[in-house]
Structures are given as structure tokens and as C-alpha cells.
Write a protein that holds these residues in place. Structure first.
Motif, mmCIF file in Angstrom:
data_model
loop_
_atom_site.group_PDB
_atom_site.id
_atom_site.type_symbol
_atom_site.label_atom_id
_atom_site.label_comp_id
_atom_site.label_asym_id
_atom_site.label_seq_id
_atom_site.Cartn_x
_atom_site.Cartn_y
_atom_site.Cartn_z
ATOM 1 N N ARG A 1 51.956 32.480 48.220
ATOM 2 C CA ARG A 1 51.299 31.619 47.238
ATOM 3 C C ARG A 1 50.033 32.254 46.701
ATOM 4 O O ARG A 1 49.784 32.277 45.505
ATOM 5 C CB ARG A 1 50.938 30.279 47.864
ATOM 6 N N ILE A 2 49.206 32.781 47.629
ATOM 7 C CA ILE A 2 47.937 33.361 47.189
ATOM 8 C C ILE A 2 48.189 34.587 46.320
ATOM 9 O O ILE A 2 47.541 34.790 45.293
ATOM 10 C CB ILE A 2 47.061 33.734 48.403
ATOM 11 N N ARG A 3 49.204 35.365 46.717
ATOM 12 C CA ARG A 3 49.496 36.552 45.921
ATOM 13 C C ARG A 3 49.941 36.155 44.530
ATOM 14 O O ARG A 3 49.618 36.812 43.541
ATOM 15 C CB ARG A 3 50.559 37.401 46.600
ATOM 16 N N PHE A 4 50.687 35.055 44.430
ATOM 17 C CA PHE A 4 51.112 34.588 43.112
ATOM 18 C C PHE A 4 49.909 34.219 42.257
ATOM 19 O O PHE A 4 49.830 34.583 41.076
ATOM 20 C CB PHE A 4 52.053 33.382 43.227
ATOM 21 N N ILE A 5 48.943 33.481 42.849
ATOM 22 C CA ILE A 5 47.795 33.070 42.052
ATOM 23 C C ILE A 5 47.012 34.285 41.556
ATOM 24 O O ILE A 5 46.640 34.367 40.376
ATOM 25 C CB ILE A 5 46.850 32.152 42.861
ATOM 26 N N ILE A 6 46.791 35.247 42.445
ATOM 27 C CA ILE A 6 46.040 36.438 42.031
ATOM 28 C C ILE A 6 46.787 37.169 40.920
ATOM 29 O O ILE A 6 46.208 37.555 39.901
ATOM 30 C CB ILE A 6 45.802 37.385 43.229
ATOM 31 N N SER A 7 48.110 37.352 41.125
ATOM 32 C CA SER A 7 48.892 38.061 40.100
ATOM 33 C C SER A 7 48.830 37.348 38.772
ATOM 34 O O SER A 7 48.642 37.972 37.722
ATOM 35 C CB SER A 7 50.357 38.152 40.503
ATOM 36 N N SER A 8 49.007 36.015 38.807
ATOM 37 C CA SER A 8 49.019 35.257 37.560
ATOM 38 C C SER A 8 47.684 35.373 36.845
ATOM 39 O O SER A 8 47.628 35.550 35.623
ATOM 40 C CB SER A 8 49.339 33.797 37.872
ATOM 41 N N TYR A 9 46.586 35.298 37.620
ATOM 42 C CA TYR A 9 45.248 35.409 37.039
ATOM 43 C C TYR A 9 45.067 36.765 36.364
ATOM 44 O O TYR A 9 44.654 36.852 35.206
ATOM 45 C CB TYR A 9 44.220 35.202 38.155
ATOM 46 N N LEU A 10 45.427 37.833 37.081
ATOM 47 C CA LEU A 10 45.229 39.168 36.519
ATOM 48 C C LEU A 10 46.157 39.427 35.338
ATOM 49 O O LEU A 10 45.772 40.069 34.367
ATOM 50 C CB LEU A 10 45.439 40.221 37.601
ATOM 51 N N ARG A 11 47.384 38.856 35.408
ATOM 52 C CA ARG A 11 48.325 39.035 34.305
ATOM 53 C C ARG A 11 47.778 38.387 33.043
ATOM 54 O O ARG A 11 47.853 38.960 31.962
ATOM 55 C CB ARG A 11 49.665 38.383 34.627
ATOM 56 N N ARG A 12 47.230 37.169 33.189
ATOM 57 C CA ARG A 12 46.730 36.450 32.018
ATOM 58 C C ARG A 12 45.581 37.224 31.398
ATOM 59 O O ARG A 12 45.486 37.359 30.175
ATOM 60 C CB ARG A 12 46.285 35.047 32.455
ATOM 61 N N ARG A 13 44.695 37.799 32.246
ATOM 62 C CA ARG A 13 43.575 38.581 31.727
ATOM 63 C C ARG A 13 44.093 39.815 31.005
ATOM 64 O O ARG A 13 43.613 40.168 29.926
ATOM 65 C CB ARG A 13 42.651 39.018 32.858
ATOM 66 N N LEU A 14 45.090 40.469 31.609
ATOM 67 C CA LEU A 14 45.619 41.684 30.999
ATOM 68 C C LEU A 14 46.245 41.376 29.641
ATOM 69 O O LEU A 14 46.091 42.125 28.681
ATOM 70 C CB LEU A 14 46.682 42.290 31.924
ATOM 71 N N GLU A 15 46.938 40.233 29.580
ATOM 72 C CA GLU A 15 47.563 39.836 28.314
ATOM 73 C C GLU A 15 46.504 39.683 27.233
ATOM 74 O O GLU A 15 46.673 40.132 26.108
ATOM 75 C CB GLU A 15 48.299 38.519 28.557
ATOM 76 N N LYS A 16 45.362 39.043 27.600
ATOM 77 C CA LYS A 16 44.297 38.873 26.619
ATOM 78 C C LYS A 16 43.677 40.211 26.237
ATOM 79 O O LYS A 16 43.375 40.459 25.073
ATOM 80 C CB LYS A 16 43.212 37.962 27.174
ATOM 81 N N VAL A 17 43.494 41.092 27.212
ATOM 82 C CA VAL A 17 42.924 42.406 26.913
ATOM 83 C C VAL A 17 43.830 43.140 25.938
ATOM 84 O O VAL A 17 43.369 43.770 24.988
ATOM 85 C CB VAL A 17 42.725 43.222 28.206
ATOM 86 N N GLU A 18 45.168 43.053 26.131
ATOM 87 C CA GLU A 18 46.073 43.762 25.234
ATOM 88 C C GLU A 18 46.051 43.181 23.836
ATOM 89 O O GLU A 18 45.973 43.899 22.845
ATOM 90 C CB GLU A 18 47.496 43.716 25.790
ATOM 91 N N ARG A 19 46.118 41.856 23.745
ATOM 92 C CA ARG A 19 46.177 41.247 22.414
ATOM 93 C C ARG A 19 44.894 41.455 21.643
ATOM 94 O O ARG A 19 44.918 41.739 20.458
ATOM 95 C CB ARG A 19 46.418 39.751 22.535
ATOM 96 N N PHE A 20 43.758 41.277 22.305
ATOM 97 C CA PHE A 20 42.488 41.343 21.594
ATOM 98 C C PHE A 20 41.778 42.651 21.874
ATOM 99 O O PHE A 20 40.556 42.710 21.901
ATOM 100 C CB PHE A 20 41.586 40.175 22.022
ATOM 101 N N ALA A 21 42.556 43.743 22.048
ATOM 102 C CA ALA A 21 41.973 45.009 22.500
ATOM 103 C C ALA A 21 40.826 45.463 21.610
ATOM 104 O O ALA A 21 39.756 45.821 22.112
ATOM 105 C CB ALA A 21 43.051 46.090 22.549
ATOM 106 N N VAL A 22 41.039 45.430 20.292
ATOM 107 C CA VAL A 22 40.000 45.944 19.397
ATOM 108 C C VAL A 22 38.727 45.113 19.519
ATOM 109 O O VAL A 22 37.624 45.638 19.643
ATOM 110 C CB VAL A 22 40.500 45.916 17.943
ATOM 111 N N CYS A 23 38.924 43.786 19.526
ATOM 112 C CA CYS A 23 37.810 42.848 19.634
ATOM 113 C C CYS A 23 37.005 43.079 20.904
ATOM 114 O O CYS A 23 35.785 43.115 20.906
ATOM 115 C CB CYS A 23 38.403 41.440 19.754
ATOM 116 N N VAL A 24 37.764 43.212 21.998
ATOM 117 C CA VAL A 24 37.151 43.338 23.308
ATOM 118 C C VAL A 24 36.338 44.624 23.398
ATOM 119 O O VAL A 24 35.217 44.649 23.909
ATOM 120 C CB VAL A 24 38.272 43.288 24.369
ATOM 121 N N LEU A 25 36.910 45.717 22.861
ATOM 122 C CA LEU A 25 36.191 46.991 22.900
ATOM 123 C C LEU A 25 34.939 46.940 22.030
ATOM 124 O O LEU A 25 33.890 47.470 22.398
ATOM 125 C CB LEU A 25 37.107 48.128 22.432
ATOM 126 N N GLU A 26 35.047 46.250 20.883
ATOM 127 C CA GLU A 26 33.882 46.073 20.001
ATOM 128 C C GLU A 26 32.764 45.368 20.731
ATOM 129 O O GLU A 26 31.614 45.784 20.706
ATOM 130 C CB GLU A 26 34.285 45.162 18.842
#
Lengths: 190, 194
Positions: free
Chosen positions: A82-107
Motif C-alpha cells: 500500500r505504501i509503495r503504491f502511494i509513493i509511486s502514485s505521488y511521484l508519477r503525478r509529479r512526473l506527469e506534470k513536469v512532462e506536460r508543463f516542462a517549458v513552464c517549469v524550467l522557466e
């Protein structure tokens, strides 16, 4: 003055080491839900994630020591899953946002001063740079190179995807508060 | 009509839907790029004519410029959406793609896939001690053990506690979820829900 500064030091000590594992898990769940429902990237909670992963490692080691067929082993395994799922889900969601808004985030990363804490972990920063570069190289090689000279650049104003910070979110109130000011929505009276 | 080939590219992507990637339309992209070049050359000619004194060419220049912008936007959208699709494939299939899917990707897309793989692997390796595989645990765990049926012969399989199981077609087993999740995703095992 010295009394106040003593109090402050005491508080910061408590924040550091004295949280029980259950409290860390609670904070992790909160961070996970916040990240899931927020439209843009929130502050990184890498200390909580690291702490939790250490806990997982310890639990796995403890299981190995227990004897086979012990009922507790199954319960602990479930908890680890269960704990591993929560950590994975959290990091996955962050990674998804980093990928989509990559230019914005780097700016935003370029613009921030040194005192402000970064919302990205150093690994996420590196990932954003690598991902952005690979997409740009791909577009350049396949298409932009072959276009007429005027059109070979991509205008960042037109092409960057920005998070919709005006989107609606649900809030859950943790502590009773009085008198929170909510900005009036300006509506066009028709 | 200008921009029709570019629209065709987009329609192709839309028709194939969420689940399959159509083959890379190399011809289509090339034709759109050629159209862009010819439009640009015509525009250049018109601009130099106007400078030389001829009038009435401005409308044509504007029309061709708009067509150029539209073509560029369509091509960018086509390429970008394919990339997003390929990225989704990495999360569904893992780092090795089945041959039929690879067949539909252009060489540069395969290279991009490998680069993306490397990026992702570097990031995952940096999490905690010895890394955390983010492509596992996609769904919240409902139970510790799951009952699975084998869809095809897969040979021997060693479980965590050391016992070896032979995965023969149509045999049923009761295994730890975390061990066989990746086989279920690949389609080798089928999760039996009662």
C-alpha cells in the motif's frame, strides 16, 4: 526576546526528528492527495518520500527475519504494498506534470531567486531538461529543419502549455478558522 | 486547396483513436513540407515584385502566409501527438516494444523512445536506495495474493520464497500480487476475479 527565540528553536527541533512513522505516513497521504488534485506542480516533499522509503526498506528487512507462515508477515506485506503504491502514485503525478508543463517549469526555475525553495527536486530538474531537449530535437530533425527559413523557430508564447491555475478545486478544511476572505468572482451581469 | 494534406494527417491520427498508432505517414509529411517551400518561394517572388513596383500582390502574400502558418501548426500537432502516444506505450508495455508497434514508428520516433526510456530510467534509479520502479503498482492493491490463469506456456517461474512453479497453458495459480503483476500486464497471466 530570548524567551521567544528559545521557543522557536524548540518548535523547529520538534519538526525535525520527532515525528512518528504514522505521522509521516499521514503527511505523505496529504501530499499525495494535494498533488493529485492540484492543476500545477506543488512544492516537493522529498524529505517525506525519502523517510518513507527508508521505512519500507526497514520493514522488508524485518519481514525477512520473521519465521515463515507467521500471520504478521502477510499484514506487513500488505502495508508495504500500500505504501509503495502511494509513493509511486505521488511521484508519477509529479512526473506527469513536469512532462506536460516542462517549458513552464524550467522557466520558473530560471526566474526564481536563490532564497526561494525550488518546487523541483534536482532529479526532476534534470529530467525536465532532458525531456524538453529530446522533444525539441525530435521536432527540429523531423520538421523544422525542412521548413522555409522564416518558420524554423517555434514561438514559445504560442507553443508552451501552461497549467490552468484558475481551474476549480475542492478544499477540505482541517482546522476551524473564522473569517477567511474569498475573492468575489466578477461576473458579467447580463 | 492549401493545407488539405496537412489536415489529412490530423484526421488520420484522430480516426485511429486512443489505442493504436497508425504507421508514420512519411509521404504526407514530406508533401506538406514541399507545399510550404513552394508557398514560401512564391511569396518571395511576389515581395520582390512589389518592391520593384507591381501592386495588387499583397492579398496573395497574406493568403500564402496564413497557409504556411496553418501547415506548420498541423505538422507540429501531428508529430507532438504521436510522441504523446509513444510515451503512453512506454508506461503500458515497458521498455521493450512489441514488433508490430515498432513497425508503425519512424526511425526517429524509435530513437526518441529510447531516449525517453533512458531519461525515465535515470530518474527512477535516483529515487531512494536502489531506485523505485514507477511503472509498477499502477492500481491500488486490493489483496495480497491473486488467483491467475495462464494464457500460454511460459516455462518455469520462481516465487519469492523459492518454490518453482511451471506455467503451463490454462493452469491456475495463487500467487503474490506484486510478483505476477508484470506478467498479468503483459497478458501471459489472466487475473481471475470471483
Amino acid at each position: 526576546m530570548s524567551d521567544i527565540s528559545n521557543l522557536i528553536e524548540e518548535d523547529s527541533d520538534n519538526d525535525g526528528e520527532a515525528m512518528t512513522a504514522a505521522e509521516v505516513l499521514q503527511k505523505l497521504e496529504e501530499a499525495w492527495l494535494n498533488e493529485k488534485f492540484a492543476p500545477d506542480l506543488l512544492e516537493n516533499k522529498s524529505d517525506i518520500v525519502d523517510c518513507m522509503m527508508d521505512q519500507l526498506q526497514e520493514m522488508e528487512n524485518n519481514i525477512k527475519l520473521a519465521k515463515r507462515g507467521d500471520f504478521k508477515v502477510s499484514l506487513h506485506r500488505m502495508e508495504i504494498d500500500r505504501i509503495r503504491f502511494i509513493i509511486s502514485s505521488y511521484l508519477r503525478r509529479r512526473l506527469e506534470k513536469v512532462e506536460r508543463f516542462a517549458v513552464c517549469v524550467l522557466e520558473a526555475e530560471e526566474k526564481r531567486d536563490d532564497e526561494e525553495a525550488s518546487r523541483l527536486t534536482p532529479e526532476e530538474h534534470q529530467y525536465a531538461k532532458d525531456y524538453q531537449e529530446s522533444v525539441e530535437m525530435h521536432m527540429k530533425n523531423l520538421a523544422l529543419r525542412h521548413m522555409p527559413p522564416n518558420s524554423q523557430k517555434m514561438d514559445p508564447n504560442l507553443t508552451t502549455i501552461r497549467p490552468n491555475v484558475d481551474s476549480y478545486v475542492f478544499l477540505k478544511v482541517n482546522k476551524h478558522q473564522e473569517g477567511v476572505l474569498v475573492e468575489e468572482e466578477s461576473s458579467d451581469a447580463g | 486547396m492549401f493545407g488539405e494534406k496537412a489536415l489529412e494527417l490530423i484526421r488520420e491520427l484522430q480516426r485511429s483513436g486512443e489505442n493504436s498508432l497508425p504507421p508514420y505517414n512519411e509521404d504526407g509529411v514530406r508533401q506538406v513540407l514541399e507545399e510550404m517551400l513552394s508557398l514560401f518561394e512564391q511569396n518571395q517572388k511576389d515581395v520582390s515584385d512589389t518592391v520593384a513596383g507591381q501592386t495588387g500582390l499583397f492579398a496573395g502574400v497574406q493568403l500564402r502566409h496564413s497557409a504556411l502558418e496553418r501547415n506548420k501548426r498541423c505538422v507540429m500537432a501531428y508529430l507532438y501527438n504521436r510522441l504523446q502516444h509513444i510515451r503512453k506505450l512506454r508506461w503500458e508495455f515497458g521498455s521493450v516494444l512489441p514488433q508490430e508497434i515498432k513497425y508503425n514508428m519512424s526511425e526517429q520516433e524509435v530513437q526518441w523512445f529510447n531516449k525517453y526510456n533512458k531519461c525515465l530510467a535515470n530518474y527512477m534509479r535516483s529515487l531512494g536506495e536502489g531506485g523505485l520502479d514507477l511503472t509498477q503498482d499502477i492500481k491500488p492493491p486490493k489483496s495480497l495474493y491473486i488467483e491467475v490463469r495462464c494464457q500460454m506456456d511460459h516455462g518455469e517461474f520462481e516465487t519469492q520464497d523459492g518454490s518453482v512453479i511451471i506455467l503451463k497453458k490454462n493452469s491456475q495459480h495463487f500467487l503474490l500480487r506484486s510478483e505476477c503483476e508484470h506478467l498479468v500486464r503483459q497478458g501471459i497471466l489472466e487475473h481471475i476475479v470471483h
